[in-house]
Design a protein around this motif. Sequence first.
Motif, mmCIF file in Angstrom:
data_model
loop_
_atom_site.group_PDB
_atom_site.id
_atom_site.type_symbol
_atom_site.label_atom_id
_atom_site.label_comp_id
_atom_site.label_asym_id
_atom_site.label_seq_id
_atom_site.Cartn_x
_atom_site.Cartn_y
_atom_site.Cartn_z
ATOM 1 N N ALA A 1 0.926 -1.309 -0.136
ATOM 2 C CA ALA A 1 -0.068 -0.018 -0.045
ATOM 3 C C ALA A 1 0.836 1.256 0.235
ATOM 4 C CB ALA A 1 -0.918 -0.042 1.305
ATOM 5 N N ASP A 2 0.551 2.392 -0.425
ATOM 6 C CA ASP A 2 1.130 3.574 -0.637
ATOM 7 C C ASP A 2 0.420 4.393 0.767
ATOM 8 O OD1 ASP A 2 1.892 6.214 -1.021
ATOM 9 O OD2 ASP A 2 0.877 6.428 -2.841
ATOM 10 N N LEU A 3 1.355 4.737 1.676
ATOM 11 C CA LEU A 3 0.887 5.284 2.735
ATOM 12 C C LEU A 3 1.138 6.737 2.866
ATOM 13 C CD1 LEU A 3 1.881 2.468 5.099
ATOM 14 C CD2 LEU A 3 -0.313 2.624 4.157
ATOM 15 N N LYS A 4 1.656 7.207 1.882
ATOM 16 C CA LYS A 4 2.207 8.685 1.942
ATOM 17 C C LYS A 4 0.819 9.506 1.649
ATOM 18 C CE LYS A 4 6.514 8.136 -0.484
ATOM 19 N NZ LYS A 4 7.334 8.534 -1.756
ATOM 20 N N GLY A 5 0.847 10.735 2.428
ATOM 21 C CA GLY A 5 -0.340 11.653 2.457
ATOM 22 C C GLY A 5 -1.371 11.055 3.509
ATOM 23 N N LEU A 6 -1.166 10.302 4.163
ATOM 24 C CA LEU A 6 -2.274 10.115 5.108
ATOM 25 C C LEU A 6 -2.411 10.859 6.127
ATOM 26 C CD1 LEU A 6 -2.341 5.927 4.905
ATOM 27 C CD2 LEU A 6 -3.574 7.583 3.569
ATOM 28 N N PRO A 7 -3.510 10.856 7.072
ATOM 29 C CA PRO A 7 -3.541 11.695 8.177
ATOM 30 C C PRO A 7 -2.906 11.212 9.389
ATOM 31 C CG PRO A 7 -5.369 10.741 8.038
ATOM 32 C CD PRO A 7 -4.767 10.261 6.632
ATOM 33 N N PRO A 8 -2.395 11.945 10.237
ATOM 34 C CA PRO A 8 -1.674 11.359 11.553
ATOM 35 C C PRO A 8 -2.480 9.992 12.087
ATOM 36 C CG PRO A 8 -1.867 13.720 11.687
ATOM 37 C CD PRO A 8 -2.806 13.536 10.520
ATOM 38 N N ALA A 9 -1.749 9.300 12.725
ATOM 39 C CA ALA A 9 -2.289 8.218 13.276
ATOM 40 C C ALA A 9 -1.849 7.584 14.682
ATOM 41 C CB ALA A 9 -1.744 6.885 12.116
ATOM 42 N N THR A 10 -2.687 6.978 15.352
ATOM 43 C CA THR A 10 -2.215 6.088 16.590
ATOM 44 C C THR A 10 -2.229 4.591 16.396
ATOM 45 O OG1 THR A 10 -3.344 7.974 17.916
ATOM 46 C CG2 THR A 10 -2.922 6.035 18.985
ATOM 47 N N VAL A 11 -1.319 4.022 16.581
ATOM 48 C CA VAL A 11 -1.380 2.447 16.428
ATOM 49 C C VAL A 11 -1.241 1.860 17.580
ATOM 50 C CG1 VAL A 11 -0.428 0.576 15.264
ATOM 51 C CG2 VAL A 11 -0.460 2.756 13.879
ATOM 52 N N ALA B 1 2.850 0.787 11.752
ATOM 53 C CA ALA B 1 3.330 2.067 12.419
ATOM 54 C C ALA B 1 4.544 2.701 11.926
ATOM 55 C CB ALA B 1 3.486 2.014 13.952
ATOM 56 N N GLU B 2 5.566 1.807 11.845
ATOM 57 C CA GLU B 2 6.881 2.111 11.345
ATOM 58 C C GLU B 2 6.728 2.349 9.567
ATOM 59 O OE1 GLU B 2 8.856 -1.489 11.830
ATOM 60 O OE2 GLU B 2 9.457 -0.945 13.886
ATOM 61 N N THR C 1 1.847 7.805 16.443
ATOM 62 C CA THR C 1 2.006 7.321 17.771
ATOM 63 C C THR C 1 1.825 5.952 17.801
ATOM 64 O OG1 THR C 1 1.506 9.267 18.566
ATOM 65 C CG2 THR C 1 1.481 7.614 20.062
ATOM 66 N N TYR C 2 2.709 5.076 18.387
ATOM 67 C CA TYR C 2 2.598 3.717 18.422
ATOM 68 C C TYR C 2 2.833 3.271 20.051
ATOM 69 C CZ TYR C 2 3.760 -1.211 18.397
ATOM 70 O OH TYR C 2 3.592 -2.644 18.713
ATOM 71 N N LYS C 3 2.139 2.392 20.404
ATOM 72 C CA LYS C 3 1.918 1.874 21.808
ATOM 73 C C LYS C 3 1.737 0.250 21.720
ATOM 74 C CE LYS C 3 1.976 1.857 26.395
ATOM 75 N NZ LYS C 3 3.136 1.813 27.238
ATOM 76 N N ASN C 4 2.666 -0.684 22.284
ATOM 77 C CA ASN C 4 2.197 -1.788 22.475
ATOM 78 C C ASN C 4 1.828 -2.210 23.975
ATOM 79 O OD1 ASN C 4 2.024 -4.765 21.560
ATOM 80 N ND2 ASN C 4 3.944 -5.087 23.166
#
Length: 387
Positions: free
Chosen positions: A308-318, A334-335, A345-348
């Motif tokens: 998938a092309d992930l460029k230009g997407l809005p901010p994310a929380t994973v 997330a990476e 922002t990533y949290k496990n």
Amino acid sequence: MTGSIRFAALAVPLLAGVALFAGSPAYAQQTPAPADAPVLEPGLSTVATVAETPDSGTMKRADKDMLAVLKKLGELGAKPIESRSVAEARAQPTPADAVKAVLKDQGKDAMALMAAMKVSKKDMTYPTAGGTQPIRIYTPEGAGSGPLPVIVYYHGGGWVIADLDTYEASAMALAKKSGAIVASVEYRHAPENKFPAAHEDSFAAYKWVLANAGQFGGDPARLAVAGESAGGNLATNVAIMARDGNVQLPVHMLIVYPVAGTDMTTPSYIANQNAMPLSKSAMGWFVDKVLAKQEDAKSPMLNLTTLADLKGLPPATVITDSIDPLMSEGKMLAEKLKAAGVSTTYKNYEGVTHEFFGMGAVVSDAEAAEDMAGHELKEAFAKTPTK
């Protein structure tokens, strides 16, 4: 593990769906590590071996809150998903049922607790290519005057099982903790409607909310997407489809333990291949029901981490969890988002399993994850001016 449920025994063969993922060299199954070889997932402190126990060590690795839910799920009679027909899988007890039962054992009334959250709900419908589908509107009381921001939420269930009721706790928690209206989306399920029917419905629902948010007090300028598991995949794809279709982008993506790839040989698939309530064989069962043809396994919509092309997407929380075959691909998503220039922002969370989000009433890490999600969404809404 006397008295516990075995959601996937080592003897259970992988189902046809896994063979679909292994149909091309890119997704070929690799030889499993020796039974005595330790597997350390990147960034995690939990060490597991492939043959540690029949449940990938779930009952030993789960914290006490999560363990109580898992034990209760077994007591309620839940069976390994891969051993069930579609009808049986849809009818059997769910983790949400287990949470209600734990609350009852604690002398608490689940319905009373939900009422105390002061989140009202209203059932509506939206049009899709397959007719109409339900969409449930959750509105937090006392969130302020004027149009409220809106979260378009997509539930999990492998695109096969579960519904709005199953994931109601998640939707209500997001409404309460973010101060936003949550529009919880139902969509066509497989195997009756194969891939990409659920994705098409999800985008149709997003566009419907954009056009109709004013009907239920929502502000279309402040729209976010959120989803769990298969719903996390849907939320991400909706943002991609909005970008590619020149439709208003969501202001934020909340992506919780998403289905983000088709590689079933990741570190977390190996370490958690027999975890509960989600196992590798269970994922194979879902894939077998969802894909209409082998080529579908190569779709960028299912391979968010690689194609998938992930460029230009809005901010994310994973958000991910350690006792979950999907942990590695969630972390990788997330990476990949960060590498594409997306603020992420990533949290496990350790000691919890797939489906833990929404269990805030009985699982402390779930409450922490819900708080984090609510904070991230509030911040995103605060940065976006209303129309």
